[in-house]
Enzyme design. Structure first.
Site, PDB file in Angstrom:
ATOM      1  CB  CYS A 102      -8.702  -6.960  11.170  1.00 34.65           C
ATOM      2  SG  CYS A 102      -9.387  -6.144   9.716  1.00 34.65           S
ATOM      3  NE  ARG A 157      -7.425  -5.278  18.868  1.00 44.16           N
ATOM      4  CZ  ARG A 157      -6.589  -4.370  19.343  1.00 44.16           C
ATOM      5  NH1 ARG A 157      -6.324  -4.330  20.639  1.00 44.16           N
ATOM      6  NH2 ARG A 157      -6.022  -3.498  18.536  1.00 44.16           N
ATOM      7  NE  ARG A 158      -5.700  -0.170  18.883  1.00 46.33           N
ATOM      8  CZ  ARG A 158      -5.157   0.142  17.722  1.00 46.33           C
ATOM      9  NH1 ARG A 158      -5.817   0.918  16.866  1.00 46.33           N
ATOM     10  NH2 ARG A 158      -3.961  -0.307  17.396  1.00 46.33           N
ATOM     11  CB  SER A 188      -9.730  -0.651  16.917  1.00 40.45           C
ATOM     12  OG  SER A 188      -9.647  -1.917  17.520  1.00 40.45           O
ATOM     13  CE  LYS A 194      -2.682  -3.491  13.375  1.00 41.64           C
ATOM     14  NZ  LYS A 194      -3.806  -2.960  12.576  1.00 41.64           N
ATOM     15  CG  ASP A 195      -4.172  -4.599   8.484  1.00 42.77           C
ATOM     16  OD1 ASP A 195      -4.845  -4.393   9.514  1.00 42.77           O
ATOM     17  OD2 ASP A 195      -3.361  -3.771   8.021  1.00 42.77           O
ATOM     18  CB  VAL A 226       0.220   6.605  12.294  1.00 44.03           C
ATOM     19  CG1 VAL A 226       0.824   7.057  13.620  1.00 44.03           C
ATOM     20  CG2 VAL A 226      -0.223   5.146  12.378  1.00 44.03           C
ATOM     21  NE  ARG A 247      -6.243   6.373  12.395  1.00 45.40           N
ATOM     22  CZ  ARG A 247      -6.856   5.222  12.621  1.00 45.40           C
ATOM     23  NH1 ARG A 247      -6.965   4.759  13.852  1.00 45.40           N
ATOM     24  NH2 ARG A 247      -7.362   4.522  11.624  1.00 45.40           N
ATOM     25  NE  ARG A 283     -10.300   4.533   8.340  1.00 49.42           N
ATOM     26  CZ  ARG A 283     -10.589   4.011   7.162  1.00 49.42           C
ATOM     27  NH1 ARG A 283     -11.847   3.864   6.794  1.00 49.42           N
ATOM     28  NH2 ARG A 283      -9.630   3.641   6.340  1.00 49.42           N
ATOM     29  CB  SER A 314      -0.272   4.242   4.260  1.00 50.52           C
ATOM     30  OG  SER A 314       0.264   3.055   4.790  1.00 50.52           O
ATOM     31  NE  ARG A 350      -3.248   0.093   2.920  1.00 51.85           N
ATOM     32  CZ  ARG A 350      -3.430   0.603   4.146  1.00 51.85           C
ATOM     33  NH1 ARG A 350      -2.953  -0.031   5.200  1.00 51.85           N
ATOM     34  NH2 ARG A 350      -4.063   1.747   4.300  1.00 51.85           N
TER      35      ARG A 350
END
Length: 526
Positions: free
Chosen positions: A245, A132-133, A130, A80-81, A153, A156, A150, A12, A10
């Protein structure tokens, strides 16, 4: 002529760092590579939250299509993705070394309140997309508001600096790899035992065509089999739960002294209270299946729990066990009272550290209104003591996260080597930490409170008895016996040793001496 490997990634900043990292590792073993950027579905919908994106692999599918088409040789992914099942014709040929799978809570200066858990002000707005978070953070701090966020990093972090959020929650791996400027922000690192990370968080997956045996052999030179060994357990848990994920499932496995330690957190959705489980095994065969079966078990082996301390209905422990339909009662078997009402603050000028082994020690010490020099650091035995310390306006420089006092002492010894440490504690304390410290540490004991048996306390008929201190053991087992059907939990090893003095050897000890650890080990018995 030597082959040049085409790496797909990707575009990014983080994805490019990952691809270049793999390129550099290949160069170190004499293999040339070049990078090709491929746009994915996840990059195309930057204004949608993860929950709005349909299907699995929205950060990986296009890379996999290019790999199958032969236009690239190697796809580099955040492991993890990846979906837990590989597309036909593709394999994960190698995995990277694991970056620390910590979560990091970045807090805007206006959102900081060190008297509260994680230094986060009341009703703070926290950015995270997330599930999960979100579910795990809300379990600790139900007062906060979670808001979707969104962007990459750095984007954000800039949104946080601009005041759009009081705090944001990110993976430490991304922050570290990009060397993001965090100046002016309050940083709270949350260990995997606090916020359970995503399966394989911090690991890079190197994906190739199954038929490309030549490249597979090359990648063996940069493969880390010990990492694959542990994340296989995590991803198998995710697979058996049929979670991608985007599901509020965390799984973390680490190998220590030949033993696999696993933590799992699972919720129905990001607003649901997560059920946490911790277990250990010497073999991974069938381990993930046993963990998932524990969650899916319908019949409960226990129905009631008694703990030797007062229990608030707002506490993590009470809410976690209530979620499982258990009846929780709590009452201390002891009373405490001060043995000194004042002391000379000059002693504090001679110490480098103050260490607290219990909440009571923190409480009674700060009742003395001590004038603690700014240079003095504070250590605590567990998160319960940390919470009490924060309520008194101080942050710890060291938090013991194990119920094994010897292990905590070893970790603290490294921090406090060559210093003087003050230990405010109960009169006739067992001195479990002090006895294990290195010889280069000077110890000053300060008895500040005393415990006596609470004559009004009664025995409990609950299915599970949890003892929170050696003095509570002594006060309970002096007049009362434990019934044959009752399961016993000791909050730490020193409490367990006191149980053994009374002939009780069949007891359990949580990994961490706090409400989270106790909730996890009760689930072991459910």
């Amino acid at each position: 002529m030597q082959r040049t490997i085409i790496i797909g990634t990707r575009g990014s900043e983080l994805a490019l760092w990952q691809a270049n990292h793999v390129k550099d590792e290949l160069a170190a073993v004499g293999v040339e590579a070049e990078i090709r950027i491929i746009k994915t579905q996840g990059d195309s919908f930057i204004n949608l939250t993860f929950s709005k994106l349909v299907g699995k692999g929205f950060f990986t599918k296009e890379l996999e299509d290019e790999l199958l088409a032969g236009s690239i040789d190697l796809a580099v992914h955040s492991h993890k993705d990846l979906p837990t099942e590989q597309p036909p014709g593709l394999v994960i040929a190698a995995v990277s070394q694991r970056e620390e799978p910590f979560e990091v809570l970045l807090i805007h200066p206006d959102g900081v309140d060190i008297t509260r858990q994680f230094s986060l002000r009341e009703r703070a707005i926290v950015g995270s997309s997330s599930a999960r978070r979100r579910s795990q953070l809300l379990a600790y701090r139900p007062d906060i508001e979670l808001s979707d966020i969104r962007g990459n990093v750095p984007t954000r972090v800039q949104k946080l600096r601009d005041g759009e959020y009081d705090a944001i929650l990110l993976a430490k791996a991304g922050l570290k790899r990009l060397q993001v400027d965090l100046s002016g922000l309050h940083v709270e690192e949350l260990a995997p035992q606090e916020i359970v990370p995503a399966a394989a968080q911090g690991v890079l997956a190197l994906q190739i065509r199954e038929e490309d045996t030549e490249l597979a052999k090359i990648l063996e030179k940069i493969h880390h089999p010990e990492v694959k060994d542990t994340i296989r357990v995590e991803r198998e848990v995710l697979h058996l739960f049929e979670g991608g994920c985007r599901m509020p499932i965390g799984a973390y496995c680490v190998k220590e002294n030949g033993e696999y330690l696993v933590w799992v957190s699972r919720a129905g959705n990001d607003d649901d209270y997560p059920v946490r489980y911790h277990t250990r095994a010497y073999d991974t065969e069938g381990l993930a299946r046993r963990i998932v079966d524990k969650y899916l078990k319908k019949e409960k082996a226990i129905k009631s729990v008694f703990i030797t301390r007062e229990v608030s209905e707002d506490s993590y422990f009470y809410r976690a066990l209530s979620k499982q339909g258990l009846e929780i009662t709590g009452s201390s078997m002891i009373r405490t009272f001060p043995v000194i009402t004042t002391f000379s603050s000059s002693i504090l000028k001679r110490v480098d550290w103050i260490f607290f082994s219990s909440r009571n020690a923190v409480d009674y010490f700060f009742r003395l209104k001590p004038l603690i020099p700014k240079k003095t650091k504070i250590g605590v035995m567990g998160r319960g003591s940390e919470s009490e310390l924060r309520e008194n306006g101080r942050e710890p420089a060291f938090v013991g996260t194990s119920a094994d006092t010897a292990r905590v002492a070893r970790e603290f010894s490294r921090e406090a080597a060559g210093t003087t440490v003050l230990f405010p504690a109960a009169k006739d304390s067992l001195r479990a930490i002090q006895r294990e410290l290195g010889n280069d540490i000077r110890i000053i004991d300060l008895p500040i409170y005393e415990t006596v048996a609470n004559e009004d306390a009664d025995a409990s008929g609950a299915d599970v008895l949890i003892f929170t201190s050696p003095s509570n053991v002594e006060a309970y087992l002096g007049p009362y016996l434990i019934d044959a059907h009752q399961k016993v939990i000791a909050i730490g090893k020193s409490t367990g040793q006191k149980l053994e003095e009374f002939g009780v050897s069949n007891y359990l000890v949580p990994y961490s001496p706090d409400e989270v650890g106790l909730a996890e080990i009760v689930f072991e018995l459910v």
